[in-house]
Motif scaffolding. Structure first.
Motif, PDB file in Angstrom:
ATOM      1  N   CYS A 195       3.950  13.314  10.937  1.00  0.00           N
ATOM      2  CA  CYS A 195       4.730  12.493  10.012  1.00  0.00           C
ATOM      3  C   CYS A 195       3.829  11.808   8.984  1.00  0.00           C
ATOM      4  O   CYS A 195       2.609  11.871   9.073  1.00  0.00           O
ATOM      5  CB  CYS A 195       5.519  11.430  10.782  1.00  0.00           C
ATOM      6  SG  CYS A 195       6.861  12.115  11.780  1.00  0.00           S
ATOM      7  N   ILE A 196       4.465  11.133   8.049  1.00  0.00           N
ATOM      8  CA  ILE A 196       3.768  10.319   7.060  1.00  0.00           C
ATOM      9  C   ILE A 196       4.060   8.868   7.408  1.00  0.00           C
ATOM     10  O   ILE A 196       5.215   8.427   7.354  1.00  0.00           O
ATOM     11  CB  ILE A 196       4.246  10.669   5.636  1.00  0.00           C
ATOM     12  CG1 ILE A 196       3.932  12.136   5.348  1.00  0.00           C
ATOM     13  CG2 ILE A 196       3.609   9.733   4.615  1.00  0.00           C
ATOM     14  CD1 ILE A 196       4.737  12.743   4.249  1.00  0.00           C
ATOM     15  N   LEU A 197       3.013   8.150   7.814  1.00  0.00           N
ATOM     16  CA  LEU A 197       3.146   6.763   8.250  1.00  0.00           C
ATOM     17  C   LEU A 197       2.788   5.836   7.096  1.00  0.00           C
ATOM     18  O   LEU A 197       1.837   6.099   6.350  1.00  0.00           O
ATOM     19  CB  LEU A 197       2.212   6.474   9.426  1.00  0.00           C
ATOM     20  CG  LEU A 197       2.224   7.469  10.585  1.00  0.00           C
ATOM     21  CD1 LEU A 197       1.236   7.039  11.664  1.00  0.00           C
ATOM     22  CD2 LEU A 197       3.616   7.618  11.149  1.00  0.00           C
ATOM     23  N   ILE A 243       9.008  10.278   6.975  1.00  0.00           N
ATOM     24  CA  ILE A 243       8.231   9.176   6.426  1.00  0.00           C
ATOM     25  C   ILE A 243       8.752   7.965   7.185  1.00  0.00           C
ATOM     26  O   ILE A 243       9.958   7.709   7.190  1.00  0.00           O
ATOM     27  CB  ILE A 243       8.453   9.004   4.910  1.00  0.00           C
ATOM     28  CG1 ILE A 243       8.020  10.258   4.145  1.00  0.00           C
ATOM     29  CG2 ILE A 243       7.713   7.760   4.410  1.00  0.00           C
ATOM     30  CD1 ILE A 243       8.388  10.251   2.667  1.00  0.00           C
ATOM     31  N   HIS A 244       7.862   7.246   7.867  1.00  0.00           N
ATOM     32  CA  HIS A 244       8.336   6.114   8.676  1.00  0.00           C
ATOM     33  C   HIS A 244       7.263   5.057   8.855  1.00  0.00           C
ATOM     34  O   HIS A 244       6.084   5.284   8.579  1.00  0.00           O
ATOM     35  CB  HIS A 244       8.860   6.589  10.039  1.00  0.00           C
ATOM     36  CG  HIS A 244       7.845   7.146  10.976  1.00  0.00           C
ATOM     37  ND1 HIS A 244       7.020   6.357  11.754  1.00  0.00           N
ATOM     38  CD2 HIS A 244       7.510   8.431  11.276  1.00  0.00           C
ATOM     39  CE1 HIS A 244       6.245   7.133  12.504  1.00  0.00           C
ATOM     40  NE2 HIS A 244       6.515   8.394  12.227  1.00  0.00           N
ATOM     41  N   GLY A 245       7.678   3.911   9.356  1.00  0.00           N
ATOM     42  CA  GLY A 245       6.765   2.821   9.663  1.00  0.00           C
ATOM     43  C   GLY A 245       6.079   3.043  10.990  1.00  0.00           C
ATOM     44  O   GLY A 245       6.468   3.907  11.781  1.00  0.00           O
ATOM     45  N   THR A 246       5.063   2.228  11.244  1.00  0.00           N
ATOM     46  CA  THR A 246       4.258   2.357  12.462  1.00  0.00           C
ATOM     47  C   THR A 246       3.806   0.983  12.936  1.00  0.00           C
ATOM     48  O   THR A 246       3.657   0.060  12.140  1.00  0.00           O
ATOM     49  CB  THR A 246       3.021   3.248  12.215  1.00  0.00           C
ATOM     50  OG1 THR A 246       2.226   3.283  13.392  1.00  0.00           O
ATOM     51  CG2 THR A 246       2.175   2.743  11.063  1.00  0.00           C
ATOM     52  N   ASN A 247       3.574   0.872  14.217  1.00  0.00           N
ATOM     53  CA  ASN A 247       2.998  -0.348  14.784  1.00  0.00           C
ATOM     54  C   ASN A 247       1.467  -0.325  14.696  1.00  0.00           C
ATOM     55  O   ASN A 247       0.819  -1.279  15.099  1.00  0.00           O
ATOM     56  CB  ASN A 247       3.442  -0.522  16.243  1.00  0.00           C
ATOM     57  CG  ASN A 247       3.055   0.650  17.112  1.00  0.00           C
ATOM     58  OD1 ASN A 247       3.271   1.800  16.743  1.00  0.00           O
ATOM     59  ND2 ASN A 247       2.490   0.378  18.271  1.00  0.00           N
TER      60      ASN A 247
END
Length: 176
Positions: A151-153, A134-138
């Motif tokens: 992944c889970i954005l 689970i992470h952030g995204t641009n």
């Protein structure tokens, strides 16, 4: 059946003790639900895989089933920190224009470990060895639609809230 009851039922089936915080990801709705002691405390839009859900290595599909957070990375770093191989690699503003076109790992990482042997744990079905997070995204403008490689954005501000609220080891249930 209520979402949290479903999580508890799956935990019981696999002899896994539910944690204080539980995360439920509903792929069909592109939503993440955060529970604390059986109460829903937050709901956030997410992006799961562009490919169909899959637990198979190399599929680039979001794996389903029972997982836990097994490693939280990025605490205290700026939310626009770019990660490569789970290591900070500068800020988004420092990346080349070519890099900024990619779907980057930003802000925080919560690495997932599958808890269902033969489904999302072990062999070619291992979520942890696939480096699913689970992470952030641009690419926050695409959140709410399938846009990941498994992944889970999630948006950086929402990610920070979940990261700060949950403990390492918290249950994550991903519904196919």
């Amino acid at each position: 059946m209520d979402i949290i009851d479903e999580i508890f039922k799956v935990c019981a089936k696999h002899n896994v003790k539910p944690t204080k915080h539980c995360i439920f990801v509903k792929i069909a709705k592109q939503k993440l639900y955060l529970f604390k002691e059986k109460s829903l405390i937050a709901e956030y839009p997410v992006s799961t895989s562009r490919n169909p859900p899959s637990c198979v290595e190399g599929s680039l599909g979001t794996p389903w089933g029972l997982h836990k957070i097994d490693g939280k990375i990025g605490d205290g770093l700026p939310l626009d920190t770019v990660f490569r191989a789970r290591k900070p690699d500068g800020l988004l503003s420092e990346q080349t224009d070519e890099e900024k076109k990619k779907n980057l790992i930003l802000g925080r990482i919560m690495r997932l470990r599958g808890l269902e042997e033969g489904l999302n744990s072990g062999g070619k079905f291992d979520t942890y060895s696939r480096y699913v997070y689970i992470h952030g995204t641009n690419q926050e403008d695409k959140i709410g639609t399938p846009n990941s490689h498994g992944c889970i954005l999630i948006g950086s501000q929402n990610l920070k809230k979940i990261f700060d609220e949950t403990e390492d080891g918290s249950i994550v249930y991903i519904e196919k």
